[in-house]
Design an enzyme around this catalytic site. Structure first.
Site, PDB file in Angstrom:
ATOM      1  N   ASP A 137    -121.438  42.909  76.426  1.00  0.00           N
ATOM      2  CA  ASP A 137    -120.313  44.010  76.387  1.00  0.00           C
ATOM      3  C   ASP A 137    -120.425  44.980  75.317  1.00  0.00           C
ATOM      4  O   ASP A 137    -121.479  45.553  75.239  1.00  0.00           O
ATOM      5  CB  ASP A 137    -119.015  42.781  75.842  1.00  0.00           C
ATOM      6  CG  ASP A 137    -117.547  43.180  76.432  1.00  0.00           C
ATOM      7  OD1 ASP A 137    -117.240  44.164  75.937  1.00  0.00           O
ATOM      8  OD2 ASP A 137    -117.400  42.477  77.377  1.00  0.00           O
ATOM      9  N   HIS A 176    -113.388  43.877  72.761  1.00  0.00           N
ATOM     10  CA  HIS A 176    -113.480  43.002  73.680  1.00  0.00           C
ATOM     11  C   HIS A 176    -114.724  42.001  73.775  1.00  0.00           C
ATOM     12  O   HIS A 176    -114.497  40.346  73.985  1.00  0.00           O
ATOM     13  CB  HIS A 176    -113.939  43.793  75.002  1.00  0.00           C
ATOM     14  CG  HIS A 176    -113.628  43.344  76.307  1.00  0.00           C
ATOM     15  ND1 HIS A 176    -114.754  43.205  77.343  1.00  0.00           N
ATOM     16  CD2 HIS A 176    -112.512  43.132  77.118  1.00  0.00           C
ATOM     17  CE1 HIS A 176    -114.205  42.776  78.453  1.00  0.00           C
ATOM     18  NE2 HIS A 176    -112.974  42.838  78.402  1.00  0.00           N
ATOM     19  N   SER A 357    -111.218  39.254  82.464  1.00  0.00           N
ATOM     20  CA  SER A 357    -112.170  39.422  81.134  1.00  0.00           C
ATOM     21  C   SER A 357    -112.032  38.208  80.517  1.00  0.00           C
ATOM     22  O   SER A 357    -113.129  37.611  79.842  1.00  0.00           O
ATOM     23  CB  SER A 357    -111.719  40.534  80.267  1.00  0.00           C
ATOM     24  OG  SER A 357    -112.347  41.885  80.868  1.00  0.00           O
TER      25      SER A 357
END
EC number: 3.4.21.75
Length: 933
Positions: A137, A176, A357
């Site tokens: 990520d 994230h 996600s």
């Protein structure tokens, strides 16, 4: 990016000196002999190909393969809205961690008191200990107080910054990866945030989305430290815009293959992938080559209430689902850690992680628990476990469930249902590795069938297959089914594609995508379905293609060709050990394999599931029943036996305990099982201790036990030249050389090719086909068609935007442009301007026009607008701007015309030649716009 073949390090030094290259990274992940080079005089973000440098490398005898890297558009699969205040529940949590109350998907907080049944796995003692998970990520925050105890530097790196620290940039946009890491392995029993599903697992992060992303970056991430990392979790992919069809490039594809063949000591890396958030754009995860891959476990989402969330993409490649966010204000989201460099107590946690996600890391955590329960699981074993244990019942309020040919419920929304940690770990305890994967390819059928324009028009074609019965590639029990399709239809988004198996299961390979209105082609796209898992391949398969969309169609399309590829086994893959397999001292007991044709009806499997619910099935500790390379060729334990000297010829000078080669104290040559032999049998090799070991099943001869140690391939296998592995079929991006019995890489930017490297049959995303080569743009004298192919302009045109005589943009020397045609002589009343090669009217202002086309290069509608002095067109959003004719003279007013170009207001040209001319004829200059309706 180059493949330098053998002696690669020496060749690299020579090349760098010869071509003044600097290397960014000496190697690309675990790909052997692949290196990433950069040149100091080439811009990283240059939109143009560096032809000279490319050709010099390509023609160098020390370079086997080369490809210039281009930036890729990759998006994280979460959705943002304003954070909510943390909601509190009245019940007492099982953990003291402050946000465990908000982890409704773990503590019975979903509809009807449901969750993902992780508590039972925890009570059995499974917490992910010994399992390594990495988040691919924008990086993770290693010093986060709820991660630092489990942080693993060996599972972490920074590809964007070319160092080992995966800490993201502190700009507010890079939370994230850290959030995903917390879902997997946030530390339990502390005062920070919540708990990870595998709260004793080792967690790492690869920073690869926080900068330039290209094929080499993805390959480095996917291939990072594959012998240490067990599970890779990825919550990103191509744009979820409902019109993109894109997937991994040639290097990323190689990294996937290398991972599943060589990762985890040959058991295979486990890749968990978020299926996508393009639901509001009616996107399909089967158009995402990462979720649509046989190598990934594609995970979808379900809301707290047990319904389909608004962002969900429906497709046939989704294997299972976990809980995630739903409608803001009605459904809760996912609670986890948050990125904050200052480590402020009120900023290090969040209850607002969202989308698929958030689903993929939850799945990665559950897989980590299963891997702790049985470390011998292969990448395919894990997929079987997910298919067999996911539950449809918690999500059966949502319609769309079907029952396949072996009575498994499956959905295009949720795959096989909600993952269940309890059933995963308990089945893992009893699991025996599945047989080797077989790959059976059908013939490629060239149909050339018309797809008519009328709404609802359907073509139906079929093929009869035998599953390669009687061959070494026989598939009797299906896992994945790929349907490779080549077709042309405009607009592509109108199409719905269905595949029906011999057992009557119909799987929708593609739903309509209303935003996919500017493209027309699928070129050898491998649509994947997991809906036929466990069925038989033999019989009649039917493919249907429907014009089901609402966009007006002006001309028929064509189904060019299709092919089926079946992945599975020749024998039943489900073989469960009985509960007496190990006694309390972990000593081997009698093994019994349970063969289950219908896992939901079989009495043994039903009893097994009952045992799970009743808590009867206990945790098993499997011995490492695999000999090590250090074991010597000593056979017998002396104890009190008398050593004799008259022994079998295969005994060494230490003697024996009796007659025959099984009674030697030690072997003169080699040991095979319990006997001494003079040579090892075929398809085996000698380890360091003089013991005969079997080669991998794909090898005929080998230098080691791994799939990457083949010297020659077993029958029905092909050597993948640059990866040094033997496979049953050439991967995408390779062509088969029957004479060499090998697979060789396709040329640069070829998605697929045949017979030769440079005979491309399909191109990578955003490339065009010309003379069986893939180019960044059509060459001069050609124009781009709807299907991304370059066709010749009319012979009178120098450049054009169509094939006809009246679609010229510019003319060859000696001809002149007149009403979009090229004529050798201007008609009466016009004079020939030799500089501009145009026919002009005397006394009028010279005319210019701007041809504006969309980013997809697909002209949809034309309109003519008179251009007046200081006309402001800032609101027109266009993506390509070309000037018809020569550039304007210096006297032109550069501020007269402004156009919004990719969100920025850019002065592209002025159409005013002289102020006096405009005053005489304000309508004499025109702007030609090609825009969406």
């Amino acid at each position: 990016m180059t493949d330098l073949g053998k002696s690669a390090p020496e060749n690299l030094v020579v090349l760098r000196r010869r071509f003044t290259y600097m290397y960014l990274n000496l190697k690309i992940g675990n790909l052997k002999n692949y290196f990433l080079l950069s040149h100091p005089h080439i811009s990283k973000r240059s939109p143009n190909a560096s032809i000279d440098h490319f050709n010099r490398l390509k023609n160098d005898p020390q370079v086997k393969w080369v490809m210039q890297q281009r930036e890729l558009r990759r998006t994280k699969r979460d959705h943002q809205w304003k954070p909510r205040h943390v909601m509190r529940q009245s019940n007492t949590p099982a953990f003291p961690d402050p946000l465990f109350k908000e982890q409704w998907y773990l503590n019975g907080g979903a509809a009807d008191g449901l969750d993902m049944n992780v508590g039972y796995a925890w009570r059995k003692g499974y917490t992910g200990k010994g399992v390594v998970v990495t988040i691919l990520d924008d990086g993770i925050q290693p010093n986060h107080p709820d991660l630092i105890q489990n942080y693993d530097p060996a599972a972490s790196t920074d590809i964007n910054g070319n160092d080992t620290d995966p800490t993201p940039q502190d700009n507010g946009d890079n939370k994230h990866g850290t959030r995903c890491a917390g879902e997997v392995a946030a530390v339990a029993y502390n005062k920070y945030c919540g708990v990870g599903i595998a709260y004793n697992a080792s967690i790492g992060g690869v920073r690869m989305l926080d900068g330039l992303v290209n094929d080499a970056v993805e390959a480095q991430a996917l291939g990072f430290n594959t012998h240490h990392i067990d599970i890779y979790s990825a919550s990103w992919g191509p744009e979820d815009d409902g019109k993109t069809v894109d997937g991994p490039g040639p290097l990323a594809r190689r990294a996937f293959i290398n991972g599943v063949t060589n990762g985890r000591g040959g058991k295979g890396s486990i890749f968990i992938w978020a299926s996508g958030n393009g639901g509001r754009h009616t996107d399909s995860c089967n158009c995402d080559g990462y979720a649509n891959s046989i190598f990934t476990i594609s995970i979808s989402s379900a809301t707290q209430a047990g319904f389909k969330p608004w962002y969900l993409e429906e497709c046939s490649s989704t294997i299972a689902s976990t809980f995630s966010s739903g409608t803001p204000g009605r459904d809760k989201s996912v609670a986890t850690v948050d990125m904050d460099v200052q480590l402020r107590p009120d900023h290090i946690c969040t209850v607002d992680h969202t989308g698929t996600s958030a689903s993929a890391p939850l799945a990665a955590g559950i897989c980590a628990l299963a891997l702790e329960a049985n470390p011998l699981l292969t990448w395919r074993d894990m997929q079987h476990l997910v298919v067999m244990t996911s539950r449809s019942q918690p999500l059966d309020k949502e319609d769309g469930w079907i029952v396949n040919g072996v009575k498994r419920k499956v959905s295009h929304k949720f795959g096989y249902g909600l993952m269940d940690a309890a059933q995963m770990v308990t089945l893992a305890e009893q699991w025996t590795n599945v047989p080797p994967q077989h790959i059976c390819k059908s013939q490629e059928i060239n149909e050339d069938k018309s797809i008519e324009t009328s709404f609802g028009y359907t073509i139906s074609v079929h093929m009869d297959v035998n599953g390669c019965s009687g061959t070494m590639n026989e598939v009797r029990f299906l896992e994945h089914v790929q349907c490779k399709i080549s077709l042309s239809f405009f607009p592509r988004g109108n199409l719905r594609i269905l595949l029906t198996s011999p057992m009557g299961t119909t799987s929708t390979l593609l739903f309509e995508r209303t935003h996919d209105s500017t493209s027309s082609n699928f070129d050898d796209w491998p649509f994947l379905s997991v809906h036929f898992w466990g069925e038989s391949a033999e019989g009649r398969w039917t493919l249907q293609i429907l014009n089901a969309g609402n966009i007006h169609v002006t001309q028929p399309g064509i189904l060019k060709k299709w092919q089926l590829i079946f992945y599975g086994t020749a024998s039943n893959p489900i073989r469960l050990r009985n509960k007496g397999y190990f006694n309390t001292n972990s000593v081997y007991q009698e093994e019994k394999a349970y063969h289950i044709n219908d896992v939901y009806d079989a009495s043994e499997y039903s009893q097994f599931l009952n045992d799970i619910e009743l808590g009867i099935s206990d945790r098993r500790n499997y011995p490492k029943n695999i000999p090590s390379a250090q074991r010597k060729n000593v056979l017998a334990d002396a104890n009190d036996k008398q050593v004799q000297r008259l022994c079998d010829p295969e005994c060494d000078s230490q003697g024996c305990y009796g007659k025959g080669p099984t009674q030697c104290v030690a072997c003169k040559h080699y040991r095979l099982d319990n006997s001494c032999v003079s040579r090892c049998p075929p398809r085996s090799f000698v380890n360091q201790g003089g013991v005969c070991w079997p080669c991998h099943e794909s090898c005929e001869t080998c230098a080691g036990a791994g799939q990457d140690s083949c010297l020659t391939c077993a029958p029905a296998h092909l050597l993948v030249d640059d990866l040094a592995v033997c496979l049953q079929q050439c991967p995408d991006g390779y062509y088969e050389d029957a004479d060499a019995n090998a697979c060789f890489p396709c040329a640069e930017h070829c998605e697929t090719c045949s017979e030769k490297a440079d005979l491309c049959s399909s191109c990578a995303h955003n490339y065009v086909m010309y003379n069986e080569s893939c180019l960044a743009a059509c060459p001069p004298g050609t124009h781009q068609m709807d299907d991304f192919r370059c066709m010749l302009c009319h012979e009178t045109c120098e450049s054009c935007h169509g094939p006809s005589v009246n679609e010229c943009v510019s003319c060859r020397i000696g001809d002149y442009a007149f009403k979009n045609r090229c004529v050798p002589k201007c008609p009466p009343g016009y004079y020939a301007d030799t500089q501009r090669r145009e026919c002009l009217l005397p006394g009028h202002a010279e005319r210019h026009a701007l041809l504006v086309t969309t980013l997809m290069k697909e002209p949809v509608q034309s309109a003519i607008y008179p251009v007046k002095h200081a006309l402001d067109l800032e609101e027109i959003n266009v993506h390509r701007v070309h000037l018809i004719g020569d550039w304007l003279p210096a006297s032109a007013d550069p501020n007269a015309l402004k156009i919004s170009f990719l969100g920025r207001t850019v002065v592209v040209a002025a159409t005013i030649i002289a102020k006096t001319a405009m005053e005489q004829d304000r309508s004499g200059v025109h702007l030609v716009l090609r825009t969406f309706p």
